[in-house]
Motif scaffolding. Structure first.
Motif, PDB file in Angstrom:
ATOM      1  N   PRO A 134       0.797  -1.230   0.000  1.00  0.00           N
ATOM      2  CA  PRO A 134       0.000   0.000   0.000  1.00  0.00           C
ATOM      3  C   PRO A 134       0.827   1.276   0.000  1.00  0.00           C
ATOM      4  N   VAL A 135       2.131   1.166   0.367  1.00  0.00           N
ATOM      5  CA  VAL A 135       2.985   2.372   0.359  1.00  0.00           C
ATOM      6  C   VAL A 135       3.016   2.985  -1.049  1.00  0.00           C
ATOM      7  N   VAL A 136       2.818   2.151  -2.061  1.00  0.00           N
ATOM      8  CA  VAL A 136       2.753   2.659  -3.441  1.00  0.00           C
ATOM      9  C   VAL A 136       1.699   3.762  -3.535  1.00  0.00           C
TER      10      VAL A 136
ATOM     11  N   LEU B  17      -4.966 -11.056  -4.687  1.00  0.00           N
ATOM     12  CA  LEU B  17      -4.846 -10.390  -3.387  1.00  0.00           C
ATOM     13  C   LEU B  17      -4.840 -11.478  -2.311  1.00  0.00           C
ATOM     14  N   ALA B  18      -3.695 -11.593  -1.618  1.00  0.00           N
ATOM     15  CA  ALA B  18      -3.572 -12.609  -0.566  1.00  0.00           C
ATOM     16  C   ALA B  18      -3.884 -11.959   0.778  1.00  0.00           C
ATOM     17  N   GLY B  19      -4.603 -12.647   1.614  1.00  0.00           N
ATOM     18  CA  GLY B  19      -5.011 -12.105   2.915  1.00  0.00           C
ATOM     19  C   GLY B  19      -3.867 -12.060   3.915  1.00  0.00           C
ATOM     20  N   SER B  20      -4.089 -11.327   5.024  1.00  0.00           N
ATOM     21  CA  SER B  20      -3.136 -11.354   6.135  1.00  0.00           C
ATOM     22  C   SER B  20      -3.924 -11.143   7.418  1.00  0.00           C
ATOM     23  N   VAL B  21      -3.291 -11.419   8.533  1.00  0.00           N
ATOM     24  CA  VAL B  21      -3.994 -11.394   9.812  1.00  0.00           C
ATOM     25  C   VAL B  21      -4.387  -9.973  10.215  1.00  0.00           C
ATOM     26  N   ARG B  22      -3.793  -8.962   9.576  1.00  0.00           N
ATOM     27  CA  ARG B  22      -4.119  -7.587   9.974  1.00  0.00           C
ATOM     28  C   ARG B  22      -5.158  -6.919   9.075  1.00  0.00           C
ATOM     29  N   ASP B  23      -5.759  -7.686   8.170  1.00  0.00           N
ATOM     30  CA  ASP B  23      -6.667  -7.063   7.196  1.00  0.00           C
ATOM     31  C   ASP B  23      -7.978  -6.574   7.797  1.00  0.00           C
ATOM     32  N   ASP B  24      -8.440  -5.404   7.329  1.00  0.00           N
ATOM     33  CA  ASP B  24      -9.802  -4.949   7.584  1.00  0.00           C
ATOM     34  C   ASP B  24     -10.656  -5.450   6.424  1.00  0.00           C
ATOM     35  N   GLY B  25     -11.888  -5.720   6.703  1.00  0.00           N
ATOM     36  CA  GLY B  25     -12.801  -6.220   5.662  1.00  0.00           C
ATOM     37  C   GLY B  25     -12.798  -7.726   5.648  1.00  0.00           C
TER      38      GLY B  25
ATOM     39  N   MET C  33       7.272  -6.118   2.446  1.00  0.00           N
ATOM     40  CA  MET C  33       8.140  -7.159   2.984  1.00  0.00           C
ATOM     41  C   MET C  33       7.385  -8.487   2.976  1.00  0.00           C
ATOM     42  N   LEU C  34       6.129  -8.451   3.409  1.00  0.00           N
ATOM     43  CA  LEU C  34       5.357  -9.690   3.543  1.00  0.00           C
ATOM     44  C   LEU C  34       5.215 -10.409   2.198  1.00  0.00           C
ATOM     45  N   HIS C  35       4.643  -9.731   1.230  1.00  0.00           N
ATOM     46  CA  HIS C  35       4.395 -10.389  -0.049  1.00  0.00           C
ATOM     47  C   HIS C  35       5.684 -10.539  -0.850  1.00  0.00           C
TER      48      HIS C  35
ATOM     49  N   VAL D 153      12.329  -2.883  -4.465  1.00  0.00           N
ATOM     50  CA  VAL D 153      12.445  -1.485  -4.082  1.00  0.00           C
ATOM     51  C   VAL D 153      11.890  -1.320  -2.665  1.00  0.00           C
ATOM     52  N   ASP D 154      12.709  -0.825  -1.759  1.00  0.00           N
ATOM     53  CA  ASP D 154      12.253  -0.590  -0.380  1.00  0.00           C
ATOM     54  C   ASP D 154      13.109   0.522   0.221  1.00  0.00           C
ATOM     55  N   ILE D 155      12.498   1.316   1.104  1.00  0.00           N
ATOM     56  CA  ILE D 155      13.224   2.422   1.734  1.00  0.00           C
ATOM     57  C   ILE D 155      14.190   1.903   2.807  1.00  0.00           C
ATOM     58  N   ASN D 156      13.929   0.696   3.278  1.00  0.00           N
ATOM     59  CA  ASN D 156      14.758   0.102   4.334  1.00  0.00           C
ATOM     60  C   ASN D 156      15.839  -0.785   3.696  1.00  0.00           C
ATOM     61  N   PRO D 157      17.123  -0.403   3.857  1.00  0.00           N
ATOM     62  CA  PRO D 157      18.189  -1.171   3.194  1.00  0.00           C
ATOM     63  C   PRO D 157      18.177  -2.649   3.577  1.00  0.00           C
ATOM     64  N   ALA D 158      17.829  -2.936   4.850  1.00  0.00           N
ATOM     65  CA  ALA D 158      17.856  -4.337   5.289  1.00  0.00           C
ATOM     66  C   ALA D 158      16.832  -5.162   4.502  1.00  0.00           C
ATOM     67  N   VAL D 159      15.661  -4.564   4.241  1.00  0.00           N
ATOM     68  CA  VAL D 159      14.615  -5.297   3.515  1.00  0.00           C
ATOM     69  C   VAL D 159      15.004  -5.450   2.045  1.00  0.00           C
ATOM     70  N   ALA D 160      15.466  -4.357   1.440  1.00  0.00           N
ATOM     71  CA  ALA D 160      15.827  -4.402   0.011  1.00  0.00           C
ATOM     72  C   ALA D 160      16.913  -5.450  -0.224  1.00  0.00           C
TER      73      ALA D 160
ATOM     74  N   VAL E 166      17.341   0.869  -2.766  1.00  0.00           N
ATOM     75  CA  VAL E 166      16.915   1.567  -1.553  1.00  0.00           C
ATOM     76  C   VAL E 166      16.496   2.979  -1.937  1.00  0.00           C
ATOM     77  N   THR E 167      15.188   3.161  -2.073  1.00  0.00           N
ATOM     78  CA  THR E 167      14.674   4.494  -2.425  1.00  0.00           C
ATOM     79  C   THR E 167      13.181   4.554  -2.130  1.00  0.00           C
ATOM     80  N   ASP E 168      12.602   5.724  -2.284  1.00  0.00           N
ATOM     81  CA  ASP E 168      11.162   5.874  -2.103  1.00  0.00           C
ATOM     82  C   ASP E 168      10.445   5.259  -3.310  1.00  0.00           C
ATOM     83  N   VAL E 169       9.454   4.433  -3.033  1.00  0.00           N
ATOM     84  CA  VAL E 169       8.825   3.679  -4.118  1.00  0.00           C
ATOM     85  C   VAL E 169       8.057   4.582  -5.080  1.00  0.00           C
ATOM     86  N   GLY E 170       7.460   5.676  -4.554  1.00  0.00           N
ATOM     87  CA  GLY E 170       6.734   6.601  -5.421  1.00  0.00           C
ATOM     88  C   GLY E 170       7.669   7.244  -6.433  1.00  0.00           C
TER      89      GLY E 170
HETATM   90  N1  NAD Z   1      -6.219  -2.038   6.671  1.00  0.00           N
HETATM   91  C1  NAD Z   1      -5.746  -3.178   6.177  1.00  0.00           C
HETATM   92  O1  NAD Z   1      -6.475  -4.078   5.795  1.00  0.00           O
HETATM   93  C2  NAD Z   1      -4.253  -3.337   6.063  1.00  0.00           C
HETATM   94  C3  NAD Z   1      -3.393  -2.255   6.303  1.00  0.00           C
HETATM   95  C4  NAD Z   1      -2.024  -2.435   6.163  1.00  0.00           C
HETATM   96  C5  NAD Z   1      -1.550  -3.656   5.770  1.00  0.00           C
HETATM   97  N2  NAD Z   1      -2.402  -4.713   5.534  1.00  0.00           N
HETATM   98  C6  NAD Z   1      -1.899  -6.006   5.065  1.00  0.00           C
HETATM   99  O2  NAD Z   1      -0.807  -6.369   5.844  1.00  0.00           O
HETATM  100  C7  NAD Z   1       0.149  -7.065   5.035  1.00  0.00           C
HETATM  101  C8  NAD Z   1       1.519  -6.404   5.115  1.00  0.00           C
HETATM  102  O3  NAD Z   1       1.425  -5.099   4.617  1.00  0.00           O
HETATM  103  P1  NAD Z   1       2.617  -4.383   3.836  1.00  0.00           P
HETATM  104  O4  NAD Z   1       3.037  -5.197   2.657  1.00  0.00           O
HETATM  105  O5  NAD Z   1       2.224  -2.986   3.609  1.00  0.00           O
HETATM  106  O6  NAD Z   1       3.702  -4.287   4.988  1.00  0.00           O
HETATM  107  P2  NAD Z   1       5.178  -4.830   5.153  1.00  0.00           P
HETATM  108  O7  NAD Z   1       5.564  -4.385   6.517  1.00  0.00           O
HETATM  109  O8  NAD Z   1       5.272  -6.252   4.786  1.00  0.00           O
HETATM  110  O9  NAD Z   1       6.021  -3.995   4.077  1.00  0.00           O
HETATM  111  C9  NAD Z   1       6.036  -2.589   3.996  1.00  0.00           C
HETATM  112  C10 NAD Z   1       7.407  -2.209   3.426  1.00  0.00           C
HETATM  113  O10 NAD Z   1       7.349  -0.908   2.864  1.00  0.00           O
HETATM  114  C11 NAD Z   1       8.603  -0.281   3.111  1.00  0.00           C
HETATM  115  N3  NAD Z   1       8.424   1.178   2.956  1.00  0.00           N
HETATM  116  C12 NAD Z   1       7.863   2.073   3.815  1.00  0.00           C
HETATM  117  N4  NAD Z   1       7.878   3.303   3.262  1.00  0.00           N
HETATM  118  C13 NAD Z   1       8.438   3.204   2.050  1.00  0.00           C
HETATM  119  C14 NAD Z   1       8.712   4.120   0.992  1.00  0.00           C
HETATM  120  N5  NAD Z   1       8.376   5.414   1.091  1.00  0.00           N
HETATM  121  N6  NAD Z   1       9.310   3.657  -0.128  1.00  0.00           N
HETATM  122  C15 NAD Z   1       9.662   2.353  -0.250  1.00  0.00           C
HETATM  123  N7  NAD Z   1       9.419   1.432   0.708  1.00  0.00           N
HETATM  124  C16 NAD Z   1       8.806   1.846   1.840  1.00  0.00           C
HETATM  125  C17 NAD Z   1       8.973  -0.717   4.515  1.00  0.00           C
HETATM  126  O11 NAD Z   1      10.354  -0.573   4.743  1.00  0.00           O
HETATM  127  C18 NAD Z   1       8.509  -2.176   4.493  1.00  0.00           C
HETATM  128  O12 NAD Z   1       9.552  -3.058   4.130  1.00  0.00           O
HETATM  129  C19 NAD Z   1      -0.406  -7.063   3.627  1.00  0.00           C
HETATM  130  O13 NAD Z   1      -1.077  -8.263   3.380  1.00  0.00           O
HETATM  131  C20 NAD Z   1      -1.371  -5.911   3.640  1.00  0.00           C
HETATM  132  O14 NAD Z   1      -2.364  -6.079   2.664  1.00  0.00           O
HETATM  133  C21 NAD Z   1      -3.757  -4.560   5.682  1.00  0.00           C
END
Ligand code: NAD
Length: 402
Positions: free
Chosen positions: A207-209, A306-314, A346-348, A365-372, A387-391
């Protein structure tokens, strides 16, 4: 009593550093080696071949060493046939099963080497007549023949350091502006080539996109036919749809950056609207959803999972909440992928990384070097972490490509 075995390795052994790693492994594991044959490739393209006699103090040391040498591409000169045992129950394999890496691997069946079909990390190998198929543990059926032990297995790791053909032109992690520009240039060529070879560019996005202004460039990439499929979760779709319907993402106005009164409800309102319509596709067909990434996927017939996760709303109706089914749906889409773009998830991203063979070109592409770096570190010069801003990255890519 000491024990001996003769092993062989082939490839760009010297300039990739593989030969040194083989020697080091033998000594570290408590064995010794003698070089019995060594032929150096005479040109840049020719491979080298080495044969070593190794001597180990015990069967245990020798067995473990032979296992440790497999990922370095070294295996017995006179291969034994691969051994199999039958699966005792559905989803259960014999204790001594062989677990695959993400590198191309062959199994010795009769007098021939057979490549494992569907290569990916952490599968077991099921043998059916003259085929060897990488199979997830849960998909193994009682009575199937499963490869056990380490005999008759050959792994072909890529020549990482040496193979500078692709992203190897830089280190595993890229962060300077100039380097990012170079990666984008390379990616533009890869995406074009993937199209020509009937391969596919698969985008894995979080969603950061949406929060970083990546919607418009993603829409352009989709419309230009550069995206073969999108893999994501609930949040990308929810926040993209919230933005499309109400102009906010997580209650913050997309244009002004200001928090909108009562805006925190907006993502739940968006989910509610789509659930009432019967799903994302239905909402587009009913004229309710008229812009954004998900809208563009539907109108351009770009498949999404779209794969689910434990934190999803809806969640949104299209979200697959059975994790086995979600994994299978991801794997199906990735089967034809030749370029994979992992954008701030990171998750997907990690899930997808585990499903890909090492030959697939991957940009994370990730802002966090450890993840990238973690996402890119798949033992291959075909993967790179940016390692950069995804937008910003998406804007740059869309400007160059669409
Ligand atoms: N309301 C909801 O339903 C809801 C909200 C959030 C997440 N989720 C779900 O939780 C799961 C994990 O979510 P996720 O994939 O967002 O989280 P994630 O923690 O797996 O990954 C987010 C990544 O984005 C990186 N990031 C942050 N800002 C950035 C930027 N400006 N540019 C580049 N990278 C950046 C972080 O370093 C991190 O590695 C997914 O399945 C998602 O759909 C659900």
């Amino acid at each position: 009593m000491s024990l001996r075995a003769r092993i062989r390795a082939e490839g760009h052994l010297i300039d990739s550093g593989k030969l040194t790693r083989i020697f080091d492994r033998i000594v570290q594991d408590g064995a010794t080696y003698e070089v019995v044959h060594f032929e150096i490739g005479r040109t840049n393209d020719q491979v080298s071949t080495v044969e070593l006699r190794i001597t180990a103090p015990s069967t245990e040391v020798l067995d473990e060493l032979l296992v440790n040498l497999l990922p370095l591409g070294a295996s017995r000169v006179e291969p034994k046939e691969a051994r199999t045992e039958t699966a005792p129950a559905d989803g259960v394999v014999p204790e001594d099963f062989y677990s695959t890496s993400n590198h191309p691997t062959e199994i010795r069946l009769g007098d021939s080497w057979v490549s494992i079909e569907r290569p990916r990390m952490d599968t077991v190998v099921v043998v059916e007549e003259d085929r060897a198929v990488g199979t997830k543990l849960r998909d193994v059926r009682k009575g199937q023949r499963v490869v056990v032990g380490r005999d008759g297995i050959r792994v072909h790791p890529p020549d990482k350091e040496r193979d500078r053909a692709h992203f190897g032109f830089m280190t595993n992690e890229v962060s300077s502006e100039k380097q990012v520009e170079l990666v984008v240039q390379r990616l533009v060529a890869d995406i074009a080539e993937a199209g020509e070879r009937d391969g596919r560019t698969v985008v894995v996005a979080g969603p950061v996109v949406v929060h970083t202004g990546g919607v418009e460039p993603m829409e352009r990439l989709i419309s230009a036919g550069k995206v073969g499929a999108i893999l994501s979760g609930n949040a990308l779709a929810v926040h993209d749809i919230e933005r499309a319907l109400y102009g906010t993402s997580l209650g913050v106005h997309a244009e002004t950056g200001e928090t909108v009164t009562d805006g925190h409800r907006n993502h739940i309102r968006a989910i509610n609207v789509i659930r009432r319509a019967g799903g994302i596709t239905a909402a587009v067909e009913q004229g309710i959803l008229t812009r954004g990434i998900m809208h563009r996927c539907v109108t351009e017939r770009v498949p999404f999972v779209l794969a689910g996760s434990v934190r999803d709303d809806g969640p949104l109706p299209e979200v697959i909440t059975d994790m086995n089914a979600a994994q299978n749906a991801y794997a199906e889409v990735l089967r034809d992928a030749s370029v994979v773009l992992i954008l701030s998830t990171m998750l997907h991203g990690i899930a997808v990384g585990n499903m890909l063979p090492s030959s697939v070109r991957t940009v994370c592409v990730d802002i966090n070097p450890a993840v990238a770096t973690k996402l890119a570190d798949r033992g291959s010069s075909e993967a790179i972490g940016v390692v950069t801003d995804v937008g910003l990255f998406l804007s740059l890519l869309a400007d160059r490509i669409a």
